[in-house]
Write a protein that holds these residues in place. Structure first.
Motif, short mmCIF file in Angstrom:
data_model
loop_
_atom_site.label_atom_id
_atom_site.label_comp_id
_atom_site.label_asym_id
_atom_site.label_seq_id
_atom_site.Cartn_x
_atom_site.Cartn_y
_atom_site.Cartn_z
N ASP A 1 5.70 14.62 -5.31
CA ASP A 1 6.70 15.31 -4.49
C ASP A 1 7.32 14.26 -3.56
O ASP A 1 6.65 13.76 -2.66
CB ASP A 1 6.03 16.42 -3.70
N CYS A 2 8.55 13.91 -3.82
CA CYS A 2 9.19 12.84 -3.06
C CYS A 2 10.66 13.19 -2.83
O CYS A 2 11.10 14.31 -3.11
CB CYS A 2 9.05 11.49 -3.77
N GLY A 3 11.41 12.25 -2.35
CA GLY A 3 12.82 12.49 -2.12
C GLY A 3 13.56 11.20 -1.85
O GLY A 3 12.98 10.22 -1.37
N VAL A 4 14.85 11.20 -2.18
CA VAL A 4 15.70 10.05 -1.91
C VAL A 4 16.29 10.19 -0.51
O VAL A 4 16.93 11.20 -0.20
CB VAL A 4 16.82 9.93 -2.95
N LYS A 5 16.07 9.18 0.31
CA LYS A 5 16.51 9.24 1.71
C LYS A 5 17.50 8.11 1.97
O LYS A 5 17.13 6.95 2.10
CB LYS A 5 15.29 9.11 2.63
N THR A 6 18.80 8.47 2.04
CA THR A 6 19.86 7.51 2.34
C THR A 6 20.79 8.15 3.38
O THR A 6 21.87 8.64 3.02
CB THR A 6 20.65 7.15 1.07
N ASP B 1 0.83 -1.21 0.00
CA ASP B 1 0.00 0.00 0.00
C ASP B 1 0.86 1.26 0.00
O ASP B 1 1.90 1.32 0.67
CB ASP B 1 -0.91 0.01 1.22
N PHE B 2 0.41 2.26 -0.77
CA PHE B 2 1.07 3.55 -0.90
C PHE B 2 2.44 3.45 -1.57
O PHE B 2 3.34 4.25 -1.30
CB PHE B 2 1.21 4.25 0.46
N GLN B 3 2.58 2.48 -2.47
CA GLN B 3 3.81 2.37 -3.24
C GLN B 3 3.51 2.45 -4.74
O GLN B 3 2.44 2.05 -5.20
CB GLN B 3 4.53 1.04 -2.94
N LEU B 4 4.47 3.00 -5.49
CA LEU B 4 4.41 3.10 -6.94
C LEU B 4 5.69 2.51 -7.50
O LEU B 4 6.72 2.48 -6.82
CB LEU B 4 4.27 4.55 -7.40
N GLU B 5 5.62 2.08 -8.77
CA GLU B 5 6.80 1.50 -9.39
C GLU B 5 6.85 1.82 -10.87
O GLU B 5 5.84 1.73 -11.58
CB GLU B 5 6.82 -0.01 -9.20
N PHE B 6 8.01 2.27 -11.36
CA PHE B 6 8.24 2.48 -12.77
C PHE B 6 9.68 2.08 -13.07
O PHE B 6 10.59 2.30 -12.27
CB PHE B 6 8.00 3.93 -13.19
N ALA B 7 9.88 1.46 -14.23
CA ALA B 7 11.21 1.04 -14.70
C ALA B 7 11.95 0.24 -13.63
O ALA B 7 13.17 0.35 -13.50
CB ALA B 7 12.03 2.26 -15.13
N GLY B 8 11.22 -0.54 -12.85
CA GLY B 8 11.85 -1.34 -11.81
C GLY B 8 12.23 -0.57 -10.57
O GLY B 8 12.83 -1.13 -9.65
N ILE B 9 11.86 0.70 -10.49
CA ILE B 9 12.18 1.56 -9.34
C ILE B 9 10.93 1.71 -8.49
O ILE B 9 9.90 2.19 -8.97
CB ILE B 9 12.69 2.93 -9.79
N ARG B 10 11.01 1.32 -7.26
CA ARG B 10 9.86 1.39 -6.36
C ARG B 10 10.01 2.61 -5.46
O ARG B 10 11.06 2.86 -4.88
CB ARG B 10 9.76 0.12 -5.54
N THR C 1 10.03 2.59 1.34
CA THR C 1 11.17 2.54 0.43
C THR C 1 12.14 3.66 0.76
O THR C 1 11.88 4.50 1.63
CB THR C 1 10.71 2.68 -1.04
N SER C 2 13.24 3.71 0.05
CA SER C 2 14.22 4.78 0.25
C SER C 2 13.83 6.05 -0.50
O SER C 2 14.60 7.02 -0.52
CB SER C 2 15.61 4.32 -0.21
N ILE C 3 12.64 6.05 -1.12
CA ILE C 3 12.14 7.25 -1.81
C ILE C 3 10.73 7.54 -1.28
O ILE C 3 9.72 7.25 -1.94
CB ILE C 3 12.11 7.05 -3.34
N PRO C 4 10.62 8.09 -0.07
CA PRO C 4 9.29 8.38 0.48
C PRO C 4 8.60 9.50 -0.29
O PRO C 4 9.25 10.38 -0.84
CB PRO C 4 9.59 8.79 1.92
N ILE C 5 7.27 9.43 -0.32
CA ILE C 5 6.45 10.44 -1.01
C ILE C 5 5.78 11.33 0.02
O ILE C 5 5.14 10.83 0.95
CB ILE C 5 5.39 9.76 -1.89
N SER C 6 5.91 12.63 -0.16
CA SER C 6 5.23 13.56 0.74
C SER C 6 3.89 14.02 0.19
O SER C 6 2.97 14.32 0.95
CB SER C 6 6.12 14.79 1.01
N GLU C 7 3.74 14.03 -1.14
CA GLU C 7 2.47 14.46 -1.75
C GLU C 7 2.40 13.93 -3.17
O GLU C 7 3.40 13.84 -3.87
CB GLU C 7 2.36 15.98 -1.75
N ILE C 8 1.17 13.56 -3.58
CA ILE C 8 0.96 13.12 -4.95
C ILE C 8 -0.37 13.67 -5.44
O ILE C 8 -1.39 13.61 -4.74
CB ILE C 8 1.00 11.57 -5.04
#
Length: 304
Positions: free
Chosen positions: A64-69, A7-16, A21-28
């Motif tokens: 609106d998301c971001g890479v979090k590492t 739930d609350f996940q998206l995927e394109f080109a094998g990238i989730r 995930t390491s790319i949380p979404i703040s707004e869509i």
């Protein structure tokens, strides 16, 4: 399916991306009813306006998301590079009408799919040293429908009923059996489990001449005045943005049949086809994905 989404996940080109995930979404934005284009014309000498037909615009998802590492800016840079490469895929970016898939998992529904392109993937590097890279992503889907994650298909040999034919010994008058009139074993049944019309991809495998494909309930037909040799096939793509007839080698086939009118309504309907084939080995495949107006079907059993 490339990954099992939650739930609350998206995927394109094998990238989730998204929750967990390491790319949380703040707004869509863009998952609700798409925008419409249509005029409101003032009524002369009268109150109010006349509303012209409303047509859907493209569906654009703004994410609106971001890479979090944390503590690993190099890892963030690699993830951003993967997203940029996905957006720059020349097989999609430089080919007219070409699209890629965006898979979406929302609470209460199975995975749905949008078809379109990544039109924007912009990173902000101010906080990259801390392992945080904000991303502004846009995905534009020219077809506003949501589709099922899995494709359905049926294969039809020439002749629209199973179990029919001649009964030996053959004597005049010749009678042809209609086979199973109950319809339970008729091979041409197709079921669109969605809430809106779905558009199939039809493939005719030779040898045959002058194939005609009919959607029984609507009476709509696609007729091709061609010969399909043995070992070759012709693909009839009725999907929005595609709508072409192509030979196996890539050449196009002209047809006067309106491909956009050949569709599978919600529920069960029937496909039949005829052609000239002395070998009785020609066949037709019908492939489609259930289509939905909304991301979550209000009449669907919730997925837990």
């Amino acid at each position: 399916m490339s990954q099992e989404l939650k739930d609350f996940q998206l995927e394109f080109a094998g990238i989730r991306i998204g929750h967990g995930t390491s790319i949380p979404i703040s707004e869509i934005e863009g998952l609700a009813r798409p925008g419409v284009r249509g005029e409101a014309v003032e009524r002369p000498n009268a109150d109010g306006v006349w509303l012209a037909p409303d047509w859907y615009e493209a569906r654009t998802l703004r994410i609106d998301c971001g890479v979090k590492t944390p503590g690993d800016p190099a890892a963030a840079a690699r993830i951003v590079a993967q997203i940029e490469e996905a957006a720059d895929d020349p097989r999609v970016r430089t080919v007219g009408g070409a699209v890629t898939s965006l898979r979406i998992k929302w609470p209460g529904a199975p995975v749905r799919v949008l078809y379109g392109r990544l039109r924007k993937a912009e990173a902000s590097w101010e906080n990259a040293a801390f392992g945080w890279v904000p991303l502004d992503i846009e995905f534009t889907a020219p077809d506003t429908r949501f589709y099922a994650d899995t494709q359905q298909s049926v294969e039809l040999k020439l002749g629209w009923l199973s179990g029919g034919g001649f009964t030996a010994p053959v004597q005049a008058p010749i009678r042809v059996s209609d086979g199973d009139l109950s319809g339970q074993n008729r091979p041409g049944w197709v079921t669109n489990n969605g809430t809106i019309d779905a558009f199939p991809v039809l493939t005719v495998y030779g040898p045959c001449t002058n194939p005609v494909i009919t959607h029984v309930e609507s009476g709509r037909q696609i007729a091709l005045g061609i010969t399909v040799p043995a070992g070759e096939h012709v693909t009839i793509d009725t999907r929005p943005g595609q709508r072409t007839v192509t030979r196996q080698g890539g050449g196009t086939v002209a047809t006067t049949s309106p491909l956009g009118d050949f569709k599978l309504p919600p529920g069960r309907s029937e496909i039949r086809w005829i052609a000239s084939d002395p070998t009785a080995s020609a066949r037709l495949t019908v492939a489609w994905r259930d289509a939905f107006k909304t991301l979550v079907n209000p009449k669907e059993t919730p997925v837990r």
